[in-house]
Design a protein around this motif. Sequence first.
Motif, mmCIF file in Angstrom:
data_model
loop_
_atom_site.group_PDB
_atom_site.id
_atom_site.type_symbol
_atom_site.label_atom_id
_atom_site.label_comp_id
_atom_site.label_asym_id
_atom_site.label_seq_id
_atom_site.Cartn_x
_atom_site.Cartn_y
_atom_site.Cartn_z
ATOM 1 N N ASN A 99 43.603 60.770 56.394
ATOM 2 C CA ASN A 99 43.158 62.078 55.918
ATOM 3 C C ASN A 99 42.603 61.910 54.507
ATOM 4 O O ASN A 99 43.326 61.506 53.595
ATOM 5 C CB ASN A 99 44.335 63.062 55.914
ATOM 6 N N GLU A 100 41.327 62.204 54.327
ATOM 7 C CA GLU A 100 40.692 61.977 53.029
ATOM 8 C C GLU A 100 41.255 62.865 51.927
ATOM 9 O O GLU A 100 41.006 62.629 50.743
ATOM 10 C CB GLU A 100 39.180 62.196 53.124
ATOM 11 N N TYR A 101 42.036 63.884 52.294
ATOM 12 C CA TYR A 101 42.597 64.794 51.292
ATOM 13 C C TYR A 101 44.015 64.406 50.870
ATOM 14 O O TYR A 101 44.603 65.072 50.024
ATOM 15 C CB TYR A 101 42.612 66.229 51.830
ATOM 16 N N LYS A 102 44.562 63.357 51.456
ATOM 17 C CA LYS A 102 45.934 62.965 51.134
ATOM 18 C C LYS A 102 45.958 61.778 50.175
ATOM 19 O O LYS A 102 45.091 60.905 50.221
ATOM 20 C CB LYS A 102 46.703 62.621 52.413
ATOM 21 N N VAL A 103 46.995 61.777 49.322
ATOM 22 C CA VAL A 103 47.165 60.654 48.401
ATOM 23 C C VAL A 103 47.636 59.433 49.178
ATOM 24 O O VAL A 103 48.082 59.536 50.326
ATOM 25 C CB VAL A 103 48.165 61.006 47.281
ATOM 26 N N LEU A 104 47.560 58.281 48.524
ATOM 27 C CA LEU A 104 47.805 57.016 49.204
ATOM 28 C C LEU A 104 48.795 56.157 48.425
ATOM 29 O O LEU A 104 48.948 56.319 47.207
ATOM 30 C CB LEU A 104 46.486 56.242 49.332
ATOM 31 N N PRO A 105 49.438 55.212 49.105
ATOM 32 C CA PRO A 105 50.251 54.236 48.367
ATOM 33 C C PRO A 105 49.372 53.484 47.367
ATOM 34 O O PRO A 105 48.251 53.079 47.691
ATOM 35 C CB PRO A 105 50.771 53.303 49.468
ATOM 36 N N ARG A 106 49.870 53.303 46.155
ATOM 37 C CA ARG A 106 49.051 52.655 45.130
ATOM 38 C C ARG A 106 48.704 51.215 45.511
ATOM 39 O O ARG A 106 47.602 50.734 45.217
ATOM 40 C CB ARG A 106 49.767 52.693 43.773
ATOM 41 N N LEU A 107 49.632 50.521 46.140
ATOM 42 C CA LEU A 107 49.346 49.141 46.526
ATOM 43 C C LEU A 107 48.257 49.085 47.601
ATOM 44 O O LEU A 107 47.442 48.157 47.622
ATOM 45 C CB LEU A 107 50.618 48.450 47.019
ATOM 46 N N PHE A 108 48.226 50.080 48.478
ATOM 47 C CA PHE A 108 47.157 50.150 49.476
ATOM 48 C C PHE A 108 45.818 50.412 48.790
ATOM 49 O O PHE A 108 44.795 49.807 49.135
ATOM 50 C CB PHE A 108 47.447 51.249 50.499
ATOM 51 N N PHE A 109 45.827 51.304 47.812
ATOM 52 C CA PHE A 109 44.604 51.589 47.065
ATOM 53 C C PHE A 109 44.116 50.326 46.351
ATOM 54 O O PHE A 109 42.912 50.071 46.257
ATOM 55 C CB PHE A 109 44.856 52.713 46.060
ATOM 56 N N GLY A 110 45.061 49.521 45.862
ATOM 57 C CA GLY A 110 44.692 48.248 45.247
ATOM 58 C C GLY A 110 44.010 47.312 46.228
ATOM 59 O O GLY A 110 43.046 46.613 45.879
ATOM 60 N N GLU A 111 44.498 47.293 47.466
ATOM 61 C CA GLU A 111 43.851 46.481 48.506
ATOM 62 C C GLU A 111 42.419 46.959 48.745
ATOM 63 O O GLU A 111 41.496 46.154 48.926
ATOM 64 C CB GLU A 111 44.655 46.559 49.809
ATOM 65 N N TYR A 112 42.246 48.268 48.739
ATOM 66 C CA TYR A 112 40.906 48.845 48.918
ATOM 67 C C TYR A 112 39.978 48.416 47.786
ATOM 68 O O TYR A 112 38.837 47.992 48.025
ATOM 69 C CB TYR A 112 41.016 50.369 48.981
ATOM 70 N N LEU A 113 40.459 48.508 46.537
ATOM 71 C CA LEU A 113 39.624 48.130 45.399
ATOM 72 C C LEU A 113 39.250 46.650 45.452
ATOM 73 O O LEU A 113 38.109 46.272 45.163
ATOM 74 C CB LEU A 113 40.346 48.449 44.091
ATOM 75 N N SER A 114 40.201 45.809 45.824
ATOM 76 C CA SER A 114 39.908 44.375 45.952
ATOM 77 C C SER A 114 38.854 44.131 47.029
ATOM 78 O O SER A 114 37.940 43.309 46.860
ATOM 79 C CB SER A 114 41.188 43.603 46.289
#
Length: 568
Positions: A99-114
């Motif tokens: 869901n694009e409106y929900k927050v995410l685990p920070r470590l998952f977001f880090g995987e996305y940025l990498s």
Amino acid sequence: MDKKTAKKKIAIIGGGPSGLFMYKRLTEQASADFEITIFERKDYLGAGMPYSAEGANTEHITNVSDNEIPAIYTSIEDWVKIAPKAILKKFDITEEKFNEYKVLPRLFFGEYLSAQFNLLKKAALKKGIKTKVHLNCWVEDVIDFPKENSVAVCVKNKNKAYFDQAVICIGHNWPKKYEGKIPDYFDSPYPPKKLALKLNHTVGIMGSSLTAIDALRTLARKNGKFTDNEDGSYSYSSDSKGFKMVMHSRSGLLPAVRFHLQDSHLGKEETLSKTEIHKSIARNGGFLPLDFVFEKNFKEIFIKKDPAFYEQIKNMDLEAFVGAMMGYREGMEPFDLFKKEYEEAEKSIEKRKSIYWKEALAILSFAMNYPAKYLSAEDMERLQKVLMPLISIVIAFVPQSSCRELLALHEAGVLTIVAVGDDAKVQPLETGGADYHYKINGKKTVKHFDTFIDCIGQPHLSFNDFPFKSLIKNGTLSPARLRFKSSEKGKADMKNNDLVSREEDNTYFLTVPGITINDHFQVVDRNGISNQRIYIMAVPYIGGYNPDYSGIDFCEAASKAVIDSILS
């Protein structure tokens, strides 16, 4: 190779989110006239401190969602469709449930940025842009060579590497002052694994920001568990006898709760243009009045967006508005207010309707970054003492799951918050922990904590804290300063403030945190001359001229200013 056809060599020092956005700006240009070298001290790119194990555990989440994040190479929603299954499984994320409106685990977001860094590198290669990446390398110094029109990057145990331009993108930094010397005293809650402590006493926490909430979530899990009950309630039970946590903040207030944003990118197009800002500066003797910014970037937004609210505030100046908002908040018990705001935010999200005055305050905060360097010293003091305390509370955007945990901890008798005022002092003790000195109703109070954690958030670091010492030694950089509009005020402040100085022409200046930069994030030397080779996007070191830490939004805006300058 002929100089006319030689590719410009650019160094990006720091491969976290700032470095990622800078790399994106360079590689998305139509021209392939760049050779880019990235220096990163860790063994991966993209995540930086906040979104890696240095700044997060599995329990830590972002306070923004996919729809609020500026585009990089793909959206998170699109990346989920191609992400490694092992990563999705680790964080219990599926394409169907995303869901694009929900927050995410920070470590998952880090995987996305990498992953975004890797996708950008592949795209750059196809365009003929050469990228060198140095991981696990420690940049010890940066040296400017004006005569040669080049910049040297000095890596530990390596030869100097020379570039046409360098963009310094080093990220968060919490200098250790007492940690490691004072038992059970922590200068920050990072990395969070150090707080996985089983404790049978009360923990003192300085601050009530998102940084403090990070510490609470880690400590709570090590000393008990949260339960989703069948009746829909959420509770906490401790399995460590005597375990409690006390948060401390100036006002004794908890940060405000995340709500639905009418404009997920905070209406930045509605703020003052650079032309309007510089016209105001010309009309006001070289200063940009804070009251003008407050009027244009905040109050007037409501004429169209919320006319009823505008009628309430149209005759209020900055102090009156902040007084009214803080007075309301301070008039309620902190956790009662927190619960009320949680319920209000839930309705906002459910109905997709903004709590617009809070959204507008976030717009104002972000919009302060560009003009802050043009404020008078008097107005900067007003900004920091009057407006920023309210902004720091309101735009924290605490995620709903964090709210539920704080409320459960409080209801279990494990968590409280104390107002300590402006003059509170923390005294670390050689025997361990710290004493907290503050006043309650004018009466001096001292509380001892066997374990104490400084959670005030990323501090504004001083000019002398900057790590690349040759830039300081050679005069490439200068301390950030703001001029007093009134010499009388400057003279009076100088008697009690070491940060105030007087020039030979009887003008007075206030030294503010960090380094002098111009509108393009170029460093400025002691003679006021902008450096065409060195840019800085390292927020801890530019806090005096860049007072709002807006995370990914800052990375997007700053990288745009830098690339415009590089291409000019």
